[in-house]
Design an enzyme around this catalytic site. Structure first.
Site, short mmCIF file in Angstrom:
data_model
loop_
_atom_site.label_atom_id
_atom_site.label_comp_id
_atom_site.label_asym_id
_atom_site.label_seq_id
_atom_site.Cartn_x
_atom_site.Cartn_y
_atom_site.Cartn_z
N LEU A 120 0.84 -1.20 0.00
CA LEU A 120 0.00 0.00 0.00
C LEU A 120 0.87 1.25 0.00
O LEU A 120 1.60 1.51 0.95
CB LEU A 120 -0.90 0.01 1.23
CG LEU A 120 -1.99 -1.06 1.31
CD1 LEU A 120 -2.64 -1.02 2.69
CD2 LEU A 120 -3.02 -0.85 0.22
N GLU A 121 0.77 2.01 -1.06
CA GLU A 121 1.50 3.28 -1.14
C GLU A 121 0.85 4.12 -2.23
O GLU A 121 0.25 3.60 -3.17
CB GLU A 121 2.99 3.04 -1.43
CG GLU A 121 3.26 2.10 -2.61
CD GLU A 121 4.72 1.70 -2.70
OE1 GLU A 121 5.57 2.58 -2.94
OE2 GLU A 121 5.00 0.51 -2.55
#
Length: 226
Positions: free
Chosen positions: A110-111
């Site tokens: 997640l980014e």
């Protein structure tokens, strides 16, 4: 036994204080000499499998097979795409990653991807948490494992990822110990470099460490691996 193309002068807890280290890889690492990497200290590897709901990493199978033959504990990761539903992405990951005995837990990366040409969308934090939780629930049930969530300091803080349930943190912090970037947060893995140099891997590679002793690592693998 690893090098670094852009070394950091660590203050306080340095990654070298932890005994168990590994790498995360994708097609950008090309062919990997897994026996050599293992001989020089690679104790685990996380391998990119999928992205979004229709992209599969072209080197996933070769990396997975190579790590298996070399006896390197390994798991697969999915890069989240904010313009497809959590259900679609979870099903795409499941379609591409084998439920294989000994595999480490699945990982959700997640980014924010500011450079995306197809999906610059940045949903609000409540939407992020809801969708991510759906992905984790589906994938966790399928593999019967507690997934791992990889993230960066800005994404963690903005989306309050500590509110997630049933996920183990893998935290990126390349210039300071996680306790400085994620105060009070326990972690399972720490990504401490994006410019690592590892025998058996051409070019630079991400370096990571496990939060515990070798005995802790053996116990964790025995408990978490399929």
């Amino acid at each position: 036994m690893f090098g670094d193309a852009d070394p950091v002068e660590w203050k306080g807890h340095a990654p070298q204080a932890y005994p168990v280290h590994g790498i995360d890889v994708s097609r950008y690492q090309g062919n990997i000499d897994w026996p050599t990497a293992r001989a020089y200290g690679v104790s685990f590897a996380f391998i990119k499998a999928t992205e979004g709901a229709d992209h599969a990493d072209s080197s996933f199978s070769s990396h997975w097979y190579g790590a298996t033959l070399a006896g390197v504990p390994h798991g697969a990761y999915h890069f989240y795409y904010f313009c497809r539903s959590a259900e679609e992405q979870a099903n795409w990951f499941i379609a591409n990653v084998p439920k294989e005995r000994g595999a480490l837990p699945p990982v959700l990366d997640l980014e924010w991807n500011a450079g995306s040409r197809t999906c610059p969308y940045r949903p609000d934090s409540e939407t992020v948490l809801s969708e991510v939780q759906t992905f984790l629930n589906i994938v966790g049930r399928h593999y019967d494992q507690q997934p791992i969530v990889y993230t960066t300091p800005d994404f963690w803080q903005h989306n309050q990822l500590w509110r997630l349930h049933g996920a183990q943190p893998w935290l990126r912090s390349v210039a300071a110990h996680p306790s400085e970037r994620y105060p009070g947060e326990e972690w399972t893995f720490w990504q401490y470099s994006g410019t690592g140099l590892v025998p058996g891997v051409a070019g630079q590679v991400d370096l990571n460490t496990f939060a515990g002793s070798r005995r802790d690592w053996s116990a964790w693998v025995a408990d978490q691996a399929l």
